[in-house]
Design a protein around this motif. Structure first.
Motif: not given
Length: 246
Positions: A7, A121, A125, A134
């Protein structure tokens, strides 16, 4: 740990040349670097916590196969978005009714809404079941990318052509997106694959060349850097005259 690193790296790549990185650089020309990074940290925590919550919810209601195909398509969009480049509105820099940290946090939070790092993001997720990791990776990635921009942005612009940074970052996303799509559509015929690459080539040309924001990021960075140098020169020139008056 691997998810945090993944990430972090993807966010750093996505943030290079992004409008929120440009905003952080612009704010660094007005406020102390520590204040800017603190504001970025606060805004990222709230903004990406929202993104992680949305992504986790989607993960619970949408089959994983569909999530991965959609994620692949989104990564292609992120790649094309990166190739086109980004810009910030001058209005984002004028939100100065509050203290420095609050001003940066508010401007950064608003600029990040709907931005590709927030959407990415959400995408990550939706593919994974570890929201805390994350959030940690995305927050660290934003701080690293914006720190690089603030501290080394001018050096990079003077020594590395902006187009190289954009194309490397864009290629990374397009590669991961293509691999993700291929893993779930590998049974399609060769003709469809040829058609895919033809369409992708046209989109890369349109976003990467035809409608690209060429040198927008570096011109803004160097402009702020030159303004800083002029201010320092003016302060240096003013000192002798004050001493003479005394």
């Amino acid at each position: 740990m691997a998810l945090i690193i993944k990430t972090l790296l993807l966010v750093v790549v996505a943030e290079m040349g992004d409008k929120t990185q440009l905003l952080a650089m612009a704010m660094a020309g007005k406020y102390k670097i520590k204040q800017v990074l603190l504001g970025v940290f606060a805004a990222t925590i709230f903004n990406h916590a929202l993104a992680v919550a949305v992504g986790s919810y989607l993960n619970s209601i949408i089959p994983m196969g569909i999530v991965k195909v959609v994620a692949g398509v989104l990564f292609l969009i992120f790649g094309l978005w990166t190739l086109r480049g980004d810009k910030i509105d001058d209005e984002c820099e004028k939100k100065n009714r509050f203290g420095p940290v609050a001003t940066v946090a508010l401007a950064f939070f608003l600029a990040e809404m709907g931005d590709k790092t927030q959407l990415m993001t959400i995408t990550i997720s939706a593919q994974n079941a570890h929201p805390i990791f994350i959030l940690m990776g995305s927050t660290a990635g934003m701080l690293i990318a914006d720190g690089i921009g603030i501290l080394g942005g001018a050096w990079m612009c003077r020594n590395i052509p902006e187009i190289y940074i954009k194309w490397i970052a864009g290629t990374v996303f397009i590669f991961f997106g293509s691999v993700s799509i291929y893993n779930y559509t590998s049974s399609l015929s060769f003709i469809y694959m040829i058609l895919y690459f033809l369409v992708l080539g046209v989109l890369i040309y349109l976003f990467g060349i035809k409608f690209s924001y060429n040198n927008r990021a570096c011109s803004r960075i160097l402009s702020h850097e030159n303004n800083k140098e002029h201010k320092l020169q003016n302060m240096g020139n003013a000192l002798p005259s004050r001493q003479i008056k005394k």
